[in-house]
Design an enzyme around this catalytic site. Sequence first.
Site, PDB file in Angstrom:
ATOM      1  N   THR A 286       1.997  -5.194  11.029  1.00 15.92           N
ATOM      2  CA  THR A 286       1.349  -4.136  11.822  1.00 15.92           C
ATOM      3  C   THR A 286       1.107  -4.552  13.269  1.00 15.92           C
ATOM      4  O   THR A 286       0.612  -3.734  14.066  1.00 15.92           O
ATOM      5  CB  THR A 286      -0.012  -3.759  11.192  1.00 15.92           C
ATOM      6  OG1 THR A 286      -0.846  -4.924  11.152  1.00 15.92           O
ATOM      7  CG2 THR A 286       0.174  -3.223   9.786  1.00 15.92           C
TER       8      THR A 286
ATOM      9  N   HIS B 252     -45.895 -17.909  -5.283  1.00 14.43           N
ATOM     10  CA  HIS B 252     -45.778 -18.128  -3.848  1.00 14.43           C
ATOM     11  C   HIS B 252     -44.888 -19.344  -3.545  1.00 14.43           C
ATOM     12  O   HIS B 252     -45.225 -20.210  -2.731  1.00 14.43           O
ATOM     13  CB  HIS B 252     -47.154 -18.294  -3.202  1.00 14.43           C
ATOM     14  CG  HIS B 252     -48.013 -17.070  -3.308  1.00 14.43           C
ATOM     15  ND1 HIS B 252     -47.627 -15.841  -2.821  1.00 14.43           N
ATOM     16  CD2 HIS B 252     -49.230 -16.884  -3.876  1.00 14.43           C
ATOM     17  CE1 HIS B 252     -48.565 -14.951  -3.071  1.00 14.43           C
ATOM     18  NE2 HIS B 252     -49.554 -15.550  -3.719  1.00 14.43           N
TER      19      HIS B 252
ATOM     20  N   ARG C  63       3.455 -11.910   6.868  1.00 13.57           N
ATOM     21  CA  ARG C  63       2.456 -12.293   7.871  1.00 13.57           C
ATOM     22  C   ARG C  63       2.447 -11.328   9.057  1.00 13.57           C
ATOM     23  O   ARG C  63       1.417 -11.144   9.704  1.00 13.57           O
ATOM     24  CB  ARG C  63       2.721 -13.714   8.368  1.00 13.57           C
ATOM     25  CG  ARG C  63       2.276 -14.810   7.410  1.00 13.57           C
ATOM     26  CD  ARG C  63       2.358 -16.157   8.064  1.00 13.57           C
ATOM     27  NE  ARG C  63       1.691 -17.182   7.269  1.00 13.57           N
ATOM     28  CZ  ARG C  63       1.297 -18.366   7.738  1.00 13.57           C
ATOM     29  NH1 ARG C  63       1.513 -18.660   9.012  1.00 13.57           N
ATOM     30  NH2 ARG C  63       0.705 -19.246   6.965  1.00 13.57           N
TER      31      ARG C  63
ATOM     32  N   THR D 287       0.841  -1.207   0.000  1.00 13.22           N
ATOM     33  CA  THR D 287       0.000   0.000   0.000  1.00 13.22           C
ATOM     34  C   THR D 287       0.868   1.246   0.000  1.00 13.22           C
ATOM     35  O   THR D 287       0.620   2.214  -0.739  1.00 13.22           O
ATOM     36  CB  THR D 287      -0.941   0.016   1.210  1.00 13.22           C
ATOM     37  OG1 THR D 287      -1.718  -1.191   1.243  1.00 13.22           O
ATOM     38  CG2 THR D 287      -1.878   1.207   1.145  1.00 13.22           C
TER      39      THR D 287
ATOM     40  N   LYS E  42     -13.135  -0.338  17.883  1.00 13.79           N
ATOM     41  CA  LYS E  42     -13.354  -0.279  19.329  1.00 13.79           C
ATOM     42  C   LYS E  42     -13.095   1.127  19.855  1.00 13.79           C
ATOM     43  O   LYS E  42     -13.839   1.637  20.705  1.00 13.79           O
ATOM     44  CB  LYS E  42     -12.438  -1.271  20.036  1.00 13.79           C
ATOM     45  CG  LYS E  42     -12.535  -1.182  21.562  1.00 13.79           C
ATOM     46  CD  LYS E  42     -11.765  -2.272  22.272  1.00 13.79           C
ATOM     47  CE  LYS E  42     -11.914  -2.136  23.783  1.00 13.79           C
ATOM     48  NZ  LYS E  42     -11.326  -3.272  24.520  1.00 13.79           N
TER      49      LYS E  42
ATOM     50  N   ASP F 250      -6.607 -13.241   6.458  1.00 12.13           N
ATOM     51  CA  ASP F 250      -5.987 -12.011   6.964  1.00 12.13           C
ATOM     52  C   ASP F 250      -5.978 -12.013   8.493  1.00 12.13           C
ATOM     53  O   ASP F 250      -6.966 -12.393   9.124  1.00 12.13           O
ATOM     54  CB  ASP F 250      -6.761 -10.806   6.439  1.00 12.13           C
ATOM     55  CG  ASP F 250      -5.919  -9.541   6.403  1.00 12.13           C
ATOM     56  OD1 ASP F 250      -4.995  -9.430   7.224  1.00 12.13           O
ATOM     57  OD2 ASP F 250      -6.188  -8.673   5.554  1.00 12.13           O
TER      58      ASP F 250
ATOM     59  N   ASP G 198     -55.027 -44.447   0.479  1.00 11.46           N
ATOM     60  CA  ASP G 198     -56.058 -43.505   0.046  1.00 11.46           C
ATOM     61  C   ASP G 198     -55.519 -42.433  -0.904  1.00 11.46           C
ATOM     62  O   ASP G 198     -56.175 -42.081  -1.888  1.00 11.46           O
ATOM     63  CB  ASP G 198     -56.770 -42.868   1.249  1.00 11.46           C
ATOM     64  CG  ASP G 198     -55.796 -42.310   2.281  1.00 11.46           C
ATOM     65  OD1 ASP G 198     -54.574 -42.375   2.056  1.00 11.46           O
ATOM     66  OD2 ASP G 198     -56.265 -41.812   3.324  1.00 11.46           O
TER      67      ASP G 198
END
Length: 538
Positions: A79, A290, A76, A49, A149, A137, A492
Amino acid sequence: MAVPPPKVDLPDLVPMKRALFSVFDTTGALDLARALHERGVKLFGTGSTAKAIVSAGLPVINIADLIGFPEILGGRVKTLHPKVHGGLLALRNDPVHAAELIEHGIEPFDLVVSNLYPFEKTIAATTDFAHIVENIDIGGPAMTRAAAKNHGFVAILVDPADYGALLETLVAHDGATPLAYRKRLAAKAFARTAAYDAAVSTWFAAALDEPAPAWRSLGGKLAETLRYGENPHQRAAFYVTGEQRPGVATARQLQGKQLSYNNINDTDAAYELVAEFDPALAPAVAIIKHANPAGVATGASLAEAYERALLCDPVSAFGGIVALNQTLDADAARKIVEIFTEVIIAPDATEEAIAIVAAKKNLRLLVAGGLPDPRASGLTFRSVAGGFLVQDRDAGHVAAADLKVVTKRQPTAAEIADLVFAFRVAKHVKSNAIVYAKNGATVGVGAGQMSRVDSSTIAARKAAEAAKAAGLSESLAIGSVVASDAFFPFADGLLAAAEAGATAVIQPGGSMRDDLVIEAADAAGLAMVFTGVRHFRH
């Protein structure tokens, strides 16, 4: 014991000074970074990035330089560091937190722009276990949840669709974000990571062939907010899970007004049903009302298949859903638009057919790009009070070779073809289900009754009414075959079918009274086959 809330007041407006970018999908991210830079916001970025931001000619601080530690373990870990998470989680007006930030040389972030490794796309593209695991991730969800949070101080963006709204918010609030806005972003971020984890856990359970994991999560992305649910007083929305199964969730709507809750439900039922019939063998059309079939048929063309399906119950077909197993052509389109129809769904449509349907501006036309595989595995869900039920999709499939003849009379080749056809339709009829069919078309459908005898009687009555509407002198059920989604517990229901004119019967078998039912079939001169497969649909 629950963690007590901090004894600090959350600010309303937080000026935006520092923004952390960590995205897999760079759509819109560089334009956002440029706009923030022009507002004087300092940019930080992780790995690729940061490289993309530099390539765009913008100044950026790589997170590796900020924390004084390189990315390791093949990316891996990049951050997961106190200088990142401390800057995300600190309560800035808490004296203890503020002192610790100073002590450890940590500066807070005001914005995190993050989207995750494309796990859902990965599992749709490959079955390689190791490759899929590598696309789970870890750092992204951790940063996202930390920022969400601490929404009292940090704004979190997980959706490129929200980038423009952030810039508008900064303009409206002199470069700051208000608390109410940050709360909405936090709620969306937690929903995103929950859906992501649901996709991971669902895949893992399937990979381990674990039908009932201890915890089961559901996740989906909002496709659209609907006008209302089954009834106007019910709120509703449509979410997609990312399952790559052609149908209403993946289809492109070429025209018509917005689909309703009932439209979506019925269109799904119609397309799943028509997919039972291989388009390479014959055109097929299903008309649904339906969630139950009003008529299903094959034919020499789609137009003929539609006419034969419509003959089964032209009254119920009014305002129904039409599904086709082949590309919608002009001839079929002309037939379909002759009566009021809510939705047409097909794998594709010709330009001429699209133009014909366009004359009915409210008629929705959907092209799904393919047919769902009726034999493919998958899960279905249903809510109950306090929980939900999960089961495998009904991928049961019965062919002529699977049938066991249990009567003295053997069915003819034509009867066998119709028996298989009728049983495939019965799979998609609400239980108790009875389906009469003749020459590759339904001629009577009885659905959703508490008694199988009632379903038989209703289907027979429908066949007689359809004949009358077509100007015929005898019921369409005369000379038909009949399918039952489950066994006949008594004779029946079978005798009601024989009285209606059916000559052959297909049913799962397995009743304690199978012998008595077989005796009754023999006495009535019926041919009967057992499938060993039940198709309840409640």
